[in-house]
Design an enzyme around this catalytic site. Structure first.
Site, PDB file in Angstrom:
ATOM      1  N   GLY A 674       0.793  -1.237   0.000  1.00 30.96           N
ATOM      2  CA  GLY A 674       0.000   0.000   0.000  1.00 30.96           C
ATOM      3  C   GLY A 674       0.817   1.275   0.000  1.00 30.96           C
ATOM      4  N   GLU A 675       2.091   1.222   0.397  1.00 29.03           N
ATOM      5  CA  GLU A 675       2.916   2.418   0.449  1.00 29.03           C
ATOM      6  C   GLU A 675       3.285   2.866  -0.957  1.00 29.03           C
ATOM      7  OE1 GLU A 675       6.237   2.022   3.039  1.00 29.03           O
ATOM      8  OE2 GLU A 675       5.133   0.747   4.460  1.00 29.03           O
ATOM      9  N   SER A 676       3.169   4.144  -1.187  1.00 30.93           N
ATOM     10  CA  SER A 676       3.423   4.673  -2.535  1.00 30.93           C
ATOM     11  C   SER A 676       4.880   4.480  -2.953  1.00 30.93           C
ATOM     12  CB  SER A 676       3.056   6.157  -2.585  1.00 30.93           C
ATOM     13  OG  SER A 676       3.820   6.884  -1.626  1.00 30.93           O
TER      14      SER A 676
END
Length: 1464
Positions: A674-676
């Site tokens: 989920g982390e960009s």
């Protein structure tokens, strides 16, 4: 098979070098004349053609000409009459076909005329009047196809229209079936198929008959076309060779067509649009009825035309070039036809279904029809597809993809047909379809065969039926294990299928269903296939996986040869070992990444120093990894993780793939974090790889990165429910402007990408489980890429190279599943299948030494026999005979026991319990074990009568016996009617039949062979069998004649003895347990009973049989007989006679084998006991006579014992005096053995003193024994004992020392004292004629003294001895018998003393001149004077010198004469 046979082309049509059948002998002129006349007659029936004239070129009205169609027919009739017998070689077929073809093509003719012309064409083609070798045959056949497929006719009525369409189908079928079929071009064959399908479409609005005929005809056409494939030449032209790049590109483009599913083919879509195929879904009675775009007979037009512009199969829009379609009938048209049939599968994908129509009916008809066509094609051509690369490539990819898709259909009919096609492909092409087959089982069979994935009962049943069909192929499971379970990149298909079958066989909370029985059938088929392969097992292929001692690149490791077992067996074992370790590593990794790496490094599956490439390979190809952990690891920012990420991306092949397809494939292997920042790094690696392999679309990798990020955002926008305002196509295109190096990407490309994402989500949360999931397009592309790199398919033959591992994996669950079904079912056929499965499991467990499985199986089967039930059954025999399941289980148990007993251990107890139950209810025969094979005499013959009689097993009890009443009134009535017998009801016919069934079952079991053939059991199994018998017999603390379960204990003991006797070579492993059991019985018994009888005599039989063969166990065996000595007095008295008989037999048979003193002591102790038993003494004495007679079996080890036994028999008054005398003779004769042994010792020389001393000791023991008998009350025995003692004491040849002589005199003095006491103090009635005995005794004393004189005279104690002798003689001289002295003693004693004195005088022992002997001289005469005062003068007269030679000689002769007198 009838359909296949009918569809097969003629040999000449095959063109395979086979001899063509001869054409029918028909006259061309006759046929043509008949057909022309028929067509003309039909034409004249129409007003239009009757009498119509056409003007000439000049327009003159008076000149009339025929219509061109009629003129052509008439002209043909005229020319045909002139053709000679060689018309086949000379006449072009078009000359006699064209007039009929013109009629067919004409739009002026009505349906009857067209039908007549078609009938004529059908006849000409069917009669093979178009010869394949005729000039212009190809053009002629092409013209026929073109004319018929372009047929136009005027509709007059619906019936005639249907008739014409039927004729069209007949002609087209005849074209592909006839001899001239090879002359057709590929495009003509495709046209035939297209036309047949159009007729099928039009038949949807026609009658039922035409619908059925059209479909059946199309089936026949397909069969005829594909039946030619085995006869086609493999060497096809270069332009027809497989072009993998073109086909691969076409397959990738398919994904972007905006259809409902990924699997809808672009070719199919284009073809259907070009054919303008439209389905009328509004009819109330619609059942997939199709109507063609060119059908104009709909009430608004009066003509029908079968041809439409550009709607043929193989029209150039496919994957093959136009030039190939112009070639003669071959592979290209088959590829196009298969492509067309695959297009039919997807024809309903983008159709909107009328709500009034059952969706299953709509979805089922057309795909089912197409699948039926495909099945027909594959059945006839599958064996040859592998010879044609392009056809094989189509089957591997597009055809199998469609089969995978429709395999998940809700329709059982579609699923069944798909499974049939896959089964045929597997049978013929499994070497080329390895990964496709894995995908089919993972995504279709395993998904549909289990209800937990939402499959209906019908789907489960069809899937299981298909799986069972596969399982019936004997090598199927072995090949699944070798190619799938032992491949690092494949699923464990074998394990999953085996688990599926096992679980599906369990009836969970429900009664047994057809699914359970079906799964059982498949499970048993697999087990039976393994069991059959055992017989072909080679000994040299028992290999184990090699240990990995250091890391090596194993991911792409391939077997050098998939046909040489020496190589591929080793390879698959190694791969399976690696795979197991990888699975353990996956478990560690999913819990802790660090521990996972450490474990893999420890087992050398990762190098000691981790490198990015190997870690990437582990992530890419290892199934079961936690995709969340994997995504997080790949997105990490540390340098090593970034290197791993890029290496991971390099494992993908994105060539010829669109961006979204590549992205789908990439993101299916892990979960996008989920982390960009992590997403950024992952997409950078993806974009770099995609640009590297597909640079034609983007100018740099940044463009690919931006578009990839944009696609991810679009995917989130379109498929996240929380996003209310969705992105439009224009928004997406606007967002991606000028990203390609400042330029825009093609709008069509972006638009297609947009709709692909909208309609098919990119799942950024992929499934964790690889199996049982749908096959997405990206997964399929990856599968096709892997299929080019995977190891070759290994074909397992009839050798069980891998069956051990397979059986170990499925044995436990298989036994459990079969047991549950067997317990739940009553149908005999299913029971038989279960029994076959049990026996196959037993065979495999025994062969592979999986003994825990075999023992568990035996225990489980014994439960099904009902013999272990503790509940009371009034009539157990009938109940057992009526229970089919119990009887089948019983047969199975004992079949396993007799066949695979080597490997049974704990299971023996259950088997023995079953045997005991059968014995208790009277079903076992009287002689269960029969005779032992190694002995000539049967064991029953050697047993005494009492023992043999007790071996009879109780017979079958009556069916029902009225119970006695034990109440007060009952007892009173019994007193009144003591003589009345209670009536017994007679068994019914059913009960008698049940009893016969039970007896027959027990007979088939051959239970006795378990024990008689136990000599072939392995040592451990044999010991366990013996232990089971001992445990079953029990160990009561005190055994009396009223033992409750004595019959069981006796029976177990009999079986134990039988086992012991049959295993004499291995008696050491059994003896301790057997002896302990018998000892417990003997020592615990206080009253005579059958059990102790069996124990005692069984022990004797064991000793008797085993002594000749086991010299090292002789002492132990004989020592065991001491148990008999410990019998309770009452028990011993009851069986003493029979025991003695057995001991006698043992002695007679094995006397030469008994060597030790211990052994003889046991035997002779038993014989000694019999001397005091009135019934046993004769038999015991017989054994003693056998031992001692002539010293045949006397030895130093048994001499003293035998003498003592003889003494006891001599003293025993149970027998006659003759027997006692015989015993004394045996004792007397035994002295000869002593002399013989002494002589042998002296001759041998050396240090013999100790041995001679031992012989002298035995001589003294003999003397002592005889002395005891010399005081016997019986006169004849007493006197004979004295004479025997006399002879033994004066025997020559025994080296008797001085001390021994002195000891012997002590014995004699003791005897004489006893005799004197008897004579003086006992009644003459008890000891008759004692004076004779006294005379024998005194003579004995004198003779022995003379015998020992030489040895004793030099001893210091001689004088004392001499005086004691004289003193004893004096006592005898003075003894009074019956109050007076006996005359015989008074006469004999002086003479005896005189002889002694004369000898002493002659030897110089007694001399008056001897100064040293004055005391002896004086003492002697002092004593002699008391006996006979005149003897001194007689021996030493005053005028006689000290010694003269003459006198000495006379004196020396005197004793002999005296002896003679004494003997007289």
């Amino acid at each position: 098979m009838g359909g296949l046979r009918a569809a097969s082309p003629s040999p000449s049509g095959a063109g395979a070098g086979l001899e063509p059948r001869p054409p029918p002998c028909v006259a061309m002129a006759c046929v043509l004349s008949s057909e022309v006349a028929t067509v003309l007659a039909v034409m004249r029936r129409n007003v239009r053609w009757a009498g119509v004239r056409y003007g000439g070129d000049d327009g003159a009205d008076d000149e009339h000409l025929d219509h061109p169609l009629i003129a052509g027919l008439k002209s043909l009739r005229r020319r045909g009459a002139a053709w000679g017998p060689r018309w086949r070689d000379d006449v072009e077929p078009l000359l006699y076909l064209r007039p009929f073809l013109d009629v067919v093509r004409s739009d002026e003719t009505g349906a009857p005329i067209t039908g007549a012309a078609l009938s004529s064409l059908h006849k000409i083609v069917t009669l093979d009047l178009v010869a394949p070798c005729a000039p212009g045959a190809a053009e002629a056949m092409g013209a026929v196809v073109d004319a018929v497929t372009g047929c136009r006719f005027e509709v007059t009525d619906p019936a005639s229209e249907e008739a014409v369409l039927a004729r069209v189908l007949q002609v087209l079928l005849a074209c592909v079936r006839g001899h001239a079929a090879p002359a057709l071009a590929n495009r003509h064959v495709c046209a035939i198929v297209s036309t047949c399908f159009r007729v099928v479409q039009q038949a949807g609005t026609k009658g039922e008959l035409l619908q059925r005929v059209s479909r059946q005809t199309m089936q026949e056409v397909i069969r005829c076309v594909f039946a030619r494939l085995p006869y086609l030449d493999v060497d096809v032209p270069a332009h027809q060779q497989f072009n993998s790049t073109v086909l691969h590109h076409d397959l990738q483009v398919m994904h972007h067509v905006s259809l409902k599913h990924d699997f809808v083919s672009r070719k199919a879509h284009v073809f259907l649009l070009r054919c303008n195929v439209v389905f009328d879904l509004q009819g109330a009675d619609y059942k997939n009825q199709c109507s063609g775009a060119e059908e104009i007979g709909n009430g608004k037009n009066d003509y029908v035309c079968l041809n439409s512009s550009g709607d043929e199969v193989g029209d150039g829009s496919g994957v093959l070039p136009d030039k190939a379609m112009m070639e003669p009938f071959g592979v290209p048209c088959m590829i196009e036809i298969l492509q067309f049939m695959c297009s039919l599968l997807n024809i309903a994908e983008d159709m909107e279904v009328n709500p009034r129509i059952n969706p299953i009916d709509f979805d089922e008809d057309v795909p089912l029809f197409a699948l039926g066509l495909i099945n027909s094609a594959i059945e006839l051509s599958a064996s040859s597809i592998h010879k044609h690369p392009k056809l094989l490539a189509f089957v591997q990819d597009e055809l199998f993809r469609n089969l995978m898709h429709f395999g998940l259909s809700m329709s059982p009919l579609i699923l069944s047909t798909v499974c049939s096609i896959v089964f045929t492909l597997f049978y013929h092409l499994r070497h080329e379809l390895k990964l496709q087959i894995e995908a089919f089982f993972s995504c279709v069979i395993l998904r549909l065969a289990q209800s937990r994935y939402g499959a209906s009962y019908q789907q489960q049943e069809v899937a299981l039926e298909a799986l069972v069909d596969f399982c019936r192929q004997k090598e199927f499971m072995a090949e699944m294990y070798a190619n799938m379970d032992c491949d690092l990149q494949c699923s464990n298909i074998f394990e999953e299928l085996a688990n599926l079958l096992s679980k599906s066989a369990f009836p969970v909370n429900n009664p047994l269903s057809a699914l359970n029985v079906l799964a059982l059938d498949g499970l048993v088929s697999v087990i039976q296939s393994m069991a059959e392969r055992i017989d072909n097992a080679p000994q040299h292929h028992k290999q184990t996986a090699l240990e990995i001692n250091e890391y090596f690149p194993f991911w792409q490791l391939k077997c050098d040869s998939n046909t040489d077992p020496d190589q591929w067996v080793k390879f698959v074992h190694q791969q399976k070992s690696i795979k197991r370790k990888l699975m353990v590593g996956v478990e560690h990794f999913n819990r802790d990444k660090k521990k996972g790496f450490e474990y893999l490094q420890g087992v050398h599956l990762l190098p000691e120093k981790l490198d990015p490439q190997n870690v990437a390979l582990f992530f890419r190809y290892t199934p079961g990894l936690d995709k969340n952990l994997l995504g997080d690891y790949l997105g990490n920012h540390d340098e090593f993780s970034i290197q791993v990420l890029h290496e991971f991306a390099r494992t993908f092949d994105f060539k010829q793939m669109n961006l979204d397809a590549a992205l789908r494939l990439f993101l299916e292997t892990f979960r996008l974090p989920g982390e960009s920042q992590k997403i950024q790094r992952i997409l950078e690696a993806f974009s770099e790889r995609y640009y590297e392999q597909s640079p034609q679309m983007f100018v740099n990798r940044d463009a690919a990165l931006v578009l990839s990020y944009s696609v991810i955002m679009l995917n989130t926008d379109q498929h996240n429910v929380r996003v209310k305002k969705k992105m439009t196509e224009e928004d997406f295109i606007r967002n991606n402007r000028r990203i390609n190096g400042g330029n825009d990407l093609p709008r069509e490309f972006l638009s297609e990408l947009f709709y692909s994402i909208c309609r098919n989500e990119i799942k950024t949360i992929p499934e964790q489980v690889a199996g049982c999931s749908e096959m997405s397009f990206s997964r399929w592309v990856d599968l096709m890429w892997k299929s080019k790199r995977t190891s070759k398919y290994i074909a397992c033959d009839s050798y069980p190279f891998l069956d051990h591992d397979m059986f170990s994996a499925m044995a436990g669950s298989t036994v459990a599943a079969i047991s549950v079904v067997f317990d739940s079912v009553e149908h005999e056929e299913v029971l038989t299948v279960c029994i076959d499965g049990f026996l196959s499991v037993a065979k495999l467990a025994a062969f592979y030494h999986v003994e825990n499985v075999l023992n568990d199986l035996v225990v489980e089967l014994c439960k099904f026999t009902t013999l272990l039930s503790t509940s009371y059954i009034d009539d157990p025999v009938t109940t057992f005979g009526e229970d089919t399941k119990a009887r089948m289980a019983t047969e199975a148990v004992f079949t396993i026991a007799t066949t695979y007993g080597d490997h049974i251990h704990s299971g023996w107890r259950s088997i023995v319990d079953c045997i005991l139950r059968l014995h208790k209810i009277g079903l076992l025969p009287a002689r269960l074990t029969g005779d032992t094979a190694d002995d000539q005499d049967s064991s029953s013959d050697s047993l005494p009568s009492k023992l043999a009689s007790s071996a009879v097993v109780p017979q079958v009890l009556p069916v029902s016996t009225p119970k006695k009443s034990y109440g007060l009134m009952g007892r009173f009535s019994q007193l009144l009617y003591l003589d009345a017998e209670e009536p017994r009801s007679q068994p019914t016919e059913e009960q008698l039949a049940a009893q016969r069934n039970a007896a027959e079952t027990v007979k088939k079991c051959q239970i006795g062979t378990i024990f008689t053939e136990s000599k072939f059991l392995q040592a451990n199994s044999l010991k366990d069998l013996a232990s089971a018998l001992i445990q079953a017999a029990g160990r009561p603390q005190k055994i009396t004649s009223s033992l409750n379960d004595e019959g069981t204990a006796v029976f177990c003991l009999e079986l134990l003895i039988t086992v012991t006797l049959n295993n004499r070579d291995r008696i050491t492993s059994l003896w301790d347990d057997v002896y302990e059991h018998i000892a417990h019985i003997v020592q615990s018994t206080v009253m005579p009973c059958n059990l102790v009888e069996k124990a005692v005599f069984g022990l004797l039989i064991i000793c008797q049989r085993l002594l000749p063969y086991k010299e090292n166990l002789v002492d132990d065996l004989l020592k065991s007989l001491q148990l008999i000595l410990k019998l309770d007095a009452r028990v011993a008295d009851a069986y003493c006679e029979n025991i003695t008989l057995e001991v006698t037999r043992l002695v007679k048979a094995n006397a030469t084998h008994i060597k030790s003193h211990l052994g003889w002591r046991t035997i002779i102790s038993l014989l000694c006991i019999t001397a005091r038993h009135p019934d046993a003494s004769d038999a015991g004495f017989e054994a003693l006579v056998f031992i001692m007679s002539e010293g045949a079996h006397l030895s130093p080890n048994n001499f003293v014992l035998s003498v003592e036994a003889s003494r006891q028999f001599a003293e025993s008054r149970l027998g006659s005096a003759e027997r006692s005398i015989h015993a004394l003779n045996l004792m007397e004769g035994s002295v000869n053995c002593l002399t013989h042994w002494s002589r042998e010792v002296k001759e041998a020389g050396g240090d013999a003193n100790r041995i001679l001393e031992g012989i002298a000791e035995m001589w003294l023991r003999l003397v002592q024994a005889l002395r005891k008998v010399c005081t016997d009350q019986r006169e004849e025995v007493r006197n004979h004992a004295l004479l025997s003692l006399h002879r033994c004491l004066v025997v020559d040849g025994i080296a008797v020392s001085s001390s021994a002589w002195l000891m012997s005199f002590d014995i004699i003095f003791q005897l004489l004292d006893e005799l004197l006491e008897i004579a003086q103090n006992y009644s003459p009635k008890d000891f008759r004629n004692m004076e004779v005995s006294l005379l024998h005794a005194v003579k004995l004393l004198c003779k022995v003294f003379l015998q020992s004189l030489e040895d004793l005279s030099s001893q210091s104690s001689f004088g004392k001895l001499w005086l004691e002798v004289l003193d004893m003689i004096e006592k005898f001289m003075k003894v009074k018998v019956r109050g007076r002295r006996t005359e015989k003693l008074q006469e004999a004693i002086p003479e005896l003393v005189k002889n002694i004195l004369m000898v002493m005088k002659a030897s110089g022992i007694l001399s008056k001149t001897s100064t040293s002997e004055n005391s002896l001289w004086e003492a002697t005469w002092l004593q002699v004077d008391k006996i006979a005062p005149s003897l001194q003068a007689q021996v030493f007269p005053d005028n006689e010198g000290d010694s003269t030679t003459q006198g000495e000689q006379k004196i020396l002769d005197t004793p002999s004469q005296s002896d003679q007198n004494t003997e007289q």
